[in-house]
Design an enzyme around this catalytic site. Structure first.
Site, PDB file in Angstrom:
ATOM      1  N   ASP A  77       0.852  -1.188   0.000  1.00  0.00           N
ATOM      2  CA  ASP A  77       0.000   0.000   0.000  1.00  0.00           C
ATOM      3  C   ASP A  77       0.887   1.236   0.000  1.00  0.00           C
ATOM      4  O   ASP A  77       1.793   1.365   0.817  1.00  0.00           O
ATOM      5  CB  ASP A  77      -0.906  -0.008   1.243  1.00  0.00           C
ATOM      6  CG  ASP A  77      -1.739   1.245   1.347  1.00  0.00           C
ATOM      7  OD1 ASP A  77      -2.239   1.697   0.299  1.00  0.00           O
ATOM      8  OD2 ASP A  77      -1.889   1.775   2.466  1.00  0.00           O
ATOM      9  N   GLU A  78       0.639   2.131  -0.948  1.00  0.00           N
ATOM     10  CA  GLU A  78       1.427   3.362  -1.042  1.00  0.00           C
ATOM     11  C   GLU A  78       2.927   3.065  -1.133  1.00  0.00           C
ATOM     12  O   GLU A  78       3.745   3.617  -0.396  1.00  0.00           O
ATOM     13  CB  GLU A  78       1.142   4.255   0.171  1.00  0.00           C
ATOM     14  CG  GLU A  78      -0.251   4.854   0.172  1.00  0.00           C
ATOM     15  CD  GLU A  78      -0.277   6.240  -0.440  1.00  0.00           C
ATOM     16  OE1 GLU A  78      -0.021   6.332  -1.654  1.00  0.00           O
ATOM     17  OE2 GLU A  78      -0.532   7.193   0.285  1.00  0.00           O
TER      18      GLU A  78
END
Length: 478
Positions: free
Chosen positions: A150-151
């Protein structure tokens, strides 16, 4: 869900320019109602010219998460067709079985190292988390993507995760092929906006940070080979919040915003500028054909200046109206992102607040599924539907006992806020104007509600007092 309709209020309510840009009628015939809902949804999606779908991010970093089956009821009630989750929680996936909602399943960043080094680990993950849900039975889960991390590529994360993303993608792809799922499920890698830079400050000159350029080229080569899209976060709020060169008008799609020019292209909002920066970076790297999906975009409602429900509603309306307009066409790609995922569906009071208290308030809905403002998630012209039949604790709060010596109250409040969500009393928050000792009471109550109104959690060395009188005032909801 063990919070009261009122006692839960603290958790319900609190909850270079480009280089730094880094959420009805009661028809008698059920059949007619279903057909009308489908028609409304199709009309809505068709108006988002290049955008093929709008979805939501469903995070579960909450002390009192809404039960998964309630979340799915909420998604269906609002005609949400796509959802992105951040792990492969079996209860969450089971609740999505037979829902016809298309799903992106996440693999936590912390797992990338092991998946990169071991094909067997990848096969085990696919077997344990996908195979039993993705079947040909009527109750199967419609999983479209597996999102690695994530990210990824956040500068603040250093090299913790991204060196392993391509190897992990290759091994997951092999595992999908072995399980005969490669034709149904694609592997993607959500990318943070901080991966992009432009020394000239212009989208047309955009590229990737030097420290990740080689990895990005390898990742794009993989995505292109398997015809997978490029997932990326855009955050006009954080661009505005962190950069004095970005105006609120520019972030909120306001007509009076001052345009920024790049050759023949004039930018009047943060969305177009950020999107073209991503598109240009892909094109300049030699991958103009890869489709772009906005994996996270939204506006928080608390925890910072201009993080309010009214601003969030203005941003969301501006975004959806803009996506319907001809002016949204990118000068670089002549199309729009193929999908966008609103960040986020629900507030999460356990999210990391390193970048700001607003991180816990991205939800279109409160943690218990009550709409904070109105927007079109696919439900047509109707208002957002709230979660129904949510169970709560009794209506009680914990406040400061003013009859006690309060000389140590501030220290006790700081201890409470080290674990409880006190972001609403941070600068710019909805309860920032509480005077002492009101802010101390807020901190005590946040801790008390987080611990399910346990009597001991309102002790604070004798400084706490349980009351049935709601301390809320104005926009500061407890």
């Amino acid at each position: 869900m063990k919070e009261s309709n009122s006692g839960a209020q603290p958790q319900r309510r609190r909850h270079s320019f480009l280089a730094e840009m880094a959420a009805s009628y009661d028809l008698k015939s059920t059949r007619i109602s279903q057909l009308l809902s489908i028609y409304i949804c199709l009309v809505y999606l068709s108006t988002l010219r290049g955008v093929k779908g709008i979805g939501v991010n469903w995070g579960t970093a909450a002390s009192h998460p809404l039960p998964p089956h309630k979340v799915v009821e909420l998604l269906k009630a609002n005609n949400v067709a796509k959802v992105k989750v951040f792990d492969a929680d079996p209860q969450v996936l089971q609740s999505l079985s037979g829902s016809n909602i298309r799903v992106t399943v996440g693999i936590p960043s912390s797992m990338l190292r092991s998946l990169n080094s071991s094909l067997k680990a990848a096969e085990s993950w696919v077997h344990d988390n996908l195979t039993r849900f993705v079947s040909d039975r009527a109750s199967r889960v419609l999983i479209e993507y597996v999102a690695l991390g994530d990210e990824l590529f956040l500068q603040s994360s250093g090299e913790q995760f991204y060196p392993f993303v391509v190897g992990a993608a290759v091994n997951i792809q092999r595992a999908l092929s072995k399980a005969n799922l490669a034709e149904r499920v694609k592997v993607v890698a959500p990318c943070s906006f901080s991966a992009f830079v432009s020394e000239s400050g212009l989208p047309s000159k955009a590229g990737f940070r030097l420290d990740i350029n080689r990895t990005m080229i390898e990742l794009l080569t993989y995505l292109n080979k398997h015809q997978s899209p490029f997932f990326v976060t855009l955050s006009p709020f954080q661009s505005y919040h962190e950069n004095k060169n970005v105006s609120l008008d520019f972030a909120l799609f306001r007509e009076k915003a001052h345009a920024r020019n790049d050759g023949h292209k004039s930018y009047k909002n943060s969305f177009d500028l950020g999107y073209d920066m991503v598109a240009s970076a892909l094109s300049n790297a030699g991958f103009p054909q890869i489709s772009i999906i906005i994996s996270q975009i939204g506006w928080p409602t608390d925890g910072a200046l201009d993080a309010t429900s009214s601003r969030a509603q203005e941003f969301m309306k501006g975004l959806t109206d803009h996506l319907r307009s001809e002016s949204a066409k990118s000068s670089k790609r002549q199309d729009l992102p193929t999908e966008i995922y609103i960040f986020s569906l629900l507030d999460e009071d356990k999210r990391n607040t390193q970048t700001g208290g607003f991180e816990r308030h991205w939800g279109v809905f409160t943690f218990d599924g009550q709409a904070k403002y109105q927007m079109d998630l696919g439900q047509g012209l109707r208002k957002l539907a709230n979660a129904q039949d949510v169970e709560y604790l009794s209506t009680k709060w914990c406040v400061v006992n003013n009859n006690k010596d309060l000389s140590n109250a501030t220290a006790r409040a700081m201890e409470a806020c080290s674990t409880a969500d006190c972001t609403a009393i941070s600068p710019g928050g909805s309860c920032y104007n509480l005077s002492w000792p009101g802010n101390i009471s807020y901190a005590f109550n946040a801790y008390y509600q987080q611990h399910d109104q346990n009597v001991k959690s309102c002790d604070f060395a004798g400084l706490g007092l349980i009351t049935t009188v709601d301390p809320s005032e104005a926009t500061c909801r407890w």
